[in-house]
Design a protein around this motif. Structure first.
Motif, PDB file in Angstrom:
ATOM      1  N   LEU A  37       1.419  -1.079   0.183  1.00  0.00           N
ATOM      2  CA  LEU A  37       0.177  -0.167   0.155  1.00  0.00           C
ATOM      3  C   LEU A  37       0.764   1.664  -0.327  1.00  0.00           C
ATOM      4  CD1 LEU A  37      -2.446   1.470   0.132  1.00  0.00           C
ATOM      5  CD2 LEU A  37      -2.376   0.913   2.485  1.00  0.00           C
ATOM      6  N   ALA A  38       1.066   1.743  -1.308  1.00  0.00           N
ATOM      7  CA  ALA A  38       1.670   3.187  -0.909  1.00  0.00           C
ATOM      8  C   ALA A  38       0.777   4.696  -1.066  1.00  0.00           C
ATOM      9  CB  ALA A  38       2.059   3.435  -2.570  1.00  0.00           C
ATOM     10  N   PHE A  39       1.280   5.595  -0.234  1.00  0.00           N
ATOM     11  CA  PHE A  39       0.269   6.776  -0.361  1.00  0.00           C
ATOM     12  C   PHE A  39       0.645   7.842  -1.129  1.00  0.00           C
ATOM     13  CE2 PHE A  39      -0.746  10.522   1.519  1.00  0.00           C
ATOM     14  CZ  PHE A  39      -1.679  10.647   1.994  1.00  0.00           C
ATOM     15  N   ALA A  40       0.441   8.694  -1.526  1.00  0.00           N
ATOM     16  CA  ALA A  40       0.864   9.932  -2.873  1.00  0.00           C
ATOM     17  C   ALA A  40       0.601  10.868  -1.590  1.00  0.00           C
ATOM     18  CB  ALA A  40       1.397  10.182  -3.828  1.00  0.00           C
ATOM     19  N   GLY A  41       1.551  11.950  -1.188  1.00  0.00           N
ATOM     20  CA  GLY A  41       0.845  13.213  -0.927  1.00  0.00           C
ATOM     21  C   GLY A  41       1.814  14.337  -1.338  1.00  0.00           C
ATOM     22  N   VAL A  42       2.482  15.205  -0.140  1.00  0.00           N
ATOM     23  CA  VAL A  42       3.075  15.831  -0.415  1.00  0.00           C
ATOM     24  C   VAL A  42       4.065  15.063   0.364  1.00  0.00           C
ATOM     25  CG1 VAL A  42       4.177  17.479   1.828  1.00  0.00           C
ATOM     26  CG2 VAL A  42       1.990  18.398   0.760  1.00  0.00           C
ATOM     27  N   GLY A  43       5.855  15.123   0.217  1.00  0.00           N
ATOM     28  CA  GLY A  43       6.617  14.340   0.502  1.00  0.00           C
ATOM     29  C   GLY A  43       6.920  14.329   1.764  1.00  0.00           C
ATOM     30  N   GLU A  44       6.859  14.775   2.793  1.00  0.00           N
ATOM     31  CA  GLU A  44       6.765  14.633   4.417  1.00  0.00           C
ATOM     32  C   GLU A  44       5.335  14.147   5.131  1.00  0.00           C
ATOM     33  OE1 GLU A  44       7.781  18.145   6.823  1.00  0.00           O
ATOM     34  OE2 GLU A  44       6.824  19.348   5.923  1.00  0.00           O
ATOM     35  N   HIS A  45       4.536  14.698   4.707  1.00  0.00           N
ATOM     36  CA  HIS A  45       3.075  13.895   4.971  1.00  0.00           C
ATOM     37  C   HIS A  45       3.302  12.735   4.048  1.00  0.00           C
ATOM     38  CE1 HIS A  45       1.855  18.544   4.279  1.00  0.00           C
ATOM     39  NE2 HIS A  45       2.440  18.189   5.157  1.00  0.00           N
ATOM     40  N   ALA A  46       3.509  12.346   3.329  1.00  0.00           N
ATOM     41  CA  ALA A  46       3.360  11.100   3.624  1.00  0.00           C
ATOM     42  C   ALA A  46       4.337  10.456   3.299  1.00  0.00           C
ATOM     43  CB  ALA A  46       3.608  10.806   1.557  1.00  0.00           C
ATOM     44  N   GLU A  47       6.046  10.731   4.047  1.00  0.00           N
ATOM     45  CA  GLU A  47       6.921  10.067   4.599  1.00  0.00           C
ATOM     46  C   GLU A  47       6.159   9.567   6.581  1.00  0.00           C
ATOM     47  OE1 GLU A  47       9.710   8.383   4.259  1.00  0.00           O
ATOM     48  OE2 GLU A  47       9.795   8.726   2.561  1.00  0.00           O
ATOM     49  N   LEU A  48       5.854   9.748   6.718  1.00  0.00           N
ATOM     50  CA  LEU A  48       5.574  10.059   8.091  1.00  0.00           C
ATOM     51  C   LEU A  48       3.740   9.195   8.102  1.00  0.00           C
ATOM     52  CD1 LEU A  48       4.196  11.578  10.620  1.00  0.00           C
ATOM     53  CD2 LEU A  48       2.670  12.629  10.338  1.00  0.00           C
ATOM     54  N   LEU A  49       2.958   8.516   7.110  1.00  0.00           N
ATOM     55  CA  LEU A  49       2.305   8.106   7.344  1.00  0.00           C
ATOM     56  C   LEU A  49       2.660   6.769   6.864  1.00  0.00           C
ATOM     57  CD1 LEU A  49      -1.018   9.304   4.939  1.00  0.00           C
ATOM     58  CD2 LEU A  49      -0.703   9.208   7.562  1.00  0.00           C
ATOM     59  N   ARG A  50       4.230   6.887   6.227  1.00  0.00           N
ATOM     60  CA  ARG A  50       4.559   5.277   6.338  1.00  0.00           C
ATOM     61  C   ARG A  50       5.319   4.958   7.991  1.00  0.00           C
ATOM     62  NH1 ARG A  50       9.345   4.074   6.626  1.00  0.00           N
ATOM     63  NH2 ARG A  50      10.494   6.165   6.375  1.00  0.00           N
ATOM     64  N   ALA A  51       6.281   6.058   7.955  1.00  0.00           N
ATOM     65  CA  ALA A  51       6.879   5.588   9.426  1.00  0.00           C
ATOM     66  C   ALA A  51       5.813   5.326  10.055  1.00  0.00           C
ATOM     67  CB  ALA A  51       7.408   6.953   9.626  1.00  0.00           C
ATOM     68  N   LEU A  52       4.809   5.641  10.619  1.00  0.00           N
ATOM     69  CA  LEU A  52       3.546   5.696  11.439  1.00  0.00           C
ATOM     70  C   LEU A  52       3.072   3.982  11.228  1.00  0.00           C
ATOM     71  CD1 LEU A  52       1.252   8.685  12.215  1.00  0.00           C
ATOM     72  CD2 LEU A  52       3.182   7.723  13.560  1.00  0.00           C
ATOM     73  N   GLY A  53       3.463   3.506  10.258  1.00  0.00           N
ATOM     74  CA  GLY A  53       3.159   2.232   9.554  1.00  0.00           C
ATOM     75  C   GLY A  53       1.317   2.224   8.887  1.00  0.00           C
ATOM     76  N   VAL A  54       1.365   3.327   7.949  1.00  0.00           N
ATOM     77  CA  VAL A  54      -0.231   3.301   7.814  1.00  0.00           C
ATOM     78  C   VAL A  54       0.008   2.890   5.966  1.00  0.00           C
ATOM     79  CG1 VAL A  54      -2.319   5.058   6.921  1.00  0.00           C
ATOM     80  CG2 VAL A  54      -0.691   5.124   9.289  1.00  0.00           C
ATOM     81  N   ALA A  55       0.899   3.852   5.495  1.00  0.00           N
ATOM     82  CA  ALA A  55       1.702   2.572   4.252  1.00  0.00           C
ATOM     83  C   ALA A  55       2.638   2.264   4.655  1.00  0.00           C
ATOM     84  CB  ALA A  55       1.459   4.193   3.465  1.00  0.00           C
ATOM     85  N   ASP A  56       2.804   1.202   3.203  1.00  0.00           N
ATOM     86  CA  ASP A  56       4.122   0.743   2.805  1.00  0.00           C
ATOM     87  C   ASP A  56       5.905   1.664   2.410  1.00  0.00           C
ATOM     88  OD1 ASP A  56       3.288  -2.203   4.487  1.00  0.00           O
ATOM     89  OD2 ASP A  56       2.126  -1.360   2.840  1.00  0.00           O
ATOM     90  N   ALA A  57       4.709   2.761   1.341  1.00  0.00           N
ATOM     91  CA  ALA A  57       5.513   3.194   0.570  1.00  0.00           C
ATOM     92  C   ALA A  57       4.367   4.551   0.447  1.00  0.00           C
ATOM     93  CB  ALA A  57       5.831   3.058  -0.441  1.00  0.00           C
ATOM     94  N   ALA A  58       6.260   5.608   0.599  1.00  0.00           N
ATOM     95  CA  ALA A  58       5.538   6.702   0.598  1.00  0.00           C
ATOM     96  C   ALA A  58       5.642   7.841  -1.283  1.00  0.00           C
ATOM     97  CB  ALA A  58       6.222   7.890   1.581  1.00  0.00           C
ATOM     98  N   LEU A  59       4.929   8.416  -1.654  1.00  0.00           N
ATOM     99  CA  LEU A  59       5.603   9.003  -2.711  1.00  0.00           C
ATOM    100  C   LEU A  59       5.148  10.824  -3.099  1.00  0.00           C
ATOM    101  CD1 LEU A  59       3.722   6.099  -5.119  1.00  0.00           C
ATOM    102  CD2 LEU A  59       6.126   6.344  -4.305  1.00  0.00           C
TER     103      LEU A  59
END
Length: 282
Positions: A37-59
């Protein structure tokens, strides 16, 4: 062996917009166990969701839009995508199942429920809004975090009210920390405000560091903003001060959230009401 399905959710906008899409991601993970599961958004916001385990990849949606403009189809392989801009389809494989959803509210139910319905997904509400297990009770000397900023000026409680609130909480013997985000540092640096008491500043911190600190706060007080949503979704006791926006749609979700005001651009929440709500949280 069948490859795990690759799913993508794209949501442009600020931190709050990304966080309000987190319940959708949780529901998709539940509906598609084992998917990437990948999430695409503003870079740092996507990275936050990845760091919190909500997404597997940040775009980055900026990168996706650039690829779409170039006609660089298939740059980001996926089997299914839920995007808030149909133009992004030009950057995704032609074989992908693409759902273009409306990100703006169409009614007065909580926005995550509206997003999920637009994507054909069912939430476990409000459980899907939780970004972490409920934190343990805060330590006795834990500070109350004040977050006077917001991406929209109209959503900000007046400076004089924040300063009066700080004075009242300090008089009650409470330690205070003030969260300074990038917007505040550029627009109206909170560190230059004439605080009536000694405060600690939480400034120049990456979002994952902020997220790690908020659950330990005695309470969090903020406007209708992304950091207020973050605090509430991490389980911090939260008082959200609303102005023109409608709490029925935009209120933060969490186990200990109190919303004051909202829906009236001319009304300003009273300082005494906010102080009482904060002290009632413990």
């Amino acid at each position: 062996m069948t490859a795990a399905p690759r799913l993508l959710v794209a949501r442009r906008g600020g931190l709050g917009d990304a966080l309000l899409a987190a319940p959708l991601l949780r529901a998709l993970r539940r509906a598609h166990p084992g998917a990437n599961l990948a999430f695409a958004g503003v870079g740092e916001h996507a990275e936050l969701l990845r760091a919190l385990g909500v997404a597997d990849a940040a775009l980055s949606t900026e990168d996706l839009h650039a690829a779409a403009r170039r006609g660089d189809r298939g740059r980001w392989p996926c089997d299914a995508a839920w995007v808030d801009d149909a133009a992004l389809a030009a950057a995704l494989p032609a074989t992908a199942r693409i759902v273009a959803y409306e990100p703006r509210p169409r009614g007065r139910s909580p926005l995550p429920l509206q997003l999920a319905a637009a994507c054909g997904v069912t939430l476990c509400w409000p459980d899907d809004a939780a970004l972490a297990p409920s934190p343990p009770p805060a330590a006795g000397d834990a500070p109350i975090v004040l977050a006077p900023g917001s991406g929209g000026r109209a959503k900000c409680w007046p400076r004089t009210h924040w300063l009066q609130l700080a004075a009242g909480l300090a008089a009650a013997g409470r330690a205070l920390a003030v969260l300074v985000g990038p917007v505040e540092a550029e627009r109206d640096d909170l560190r230059a405000w004439p605080w009536p008491t000694v405060v600690t500043f939480l400034a120049d911190l990456p979002l994952p560091v902020v997220a790690a600190q908020l659950p330990a706060a005695a309470a969090f007080v903020g406007n209708d903003s992304g950091t207020t949503h973050l605090a509430a979704m991490l389980g911090a006791p939260t008082v959200a001060i609303f102005g023109p926006t409608d709490p029925a749609v935009w209120a933060p979700t969490g186990p200990g959230v109190r919303v004051l005001g909202g829906g009236d651009p001319t009304a300003v929440v009273d300082v005494a009401a906010v102080r009482a709500a904060v002290l009632a949280l413990g």
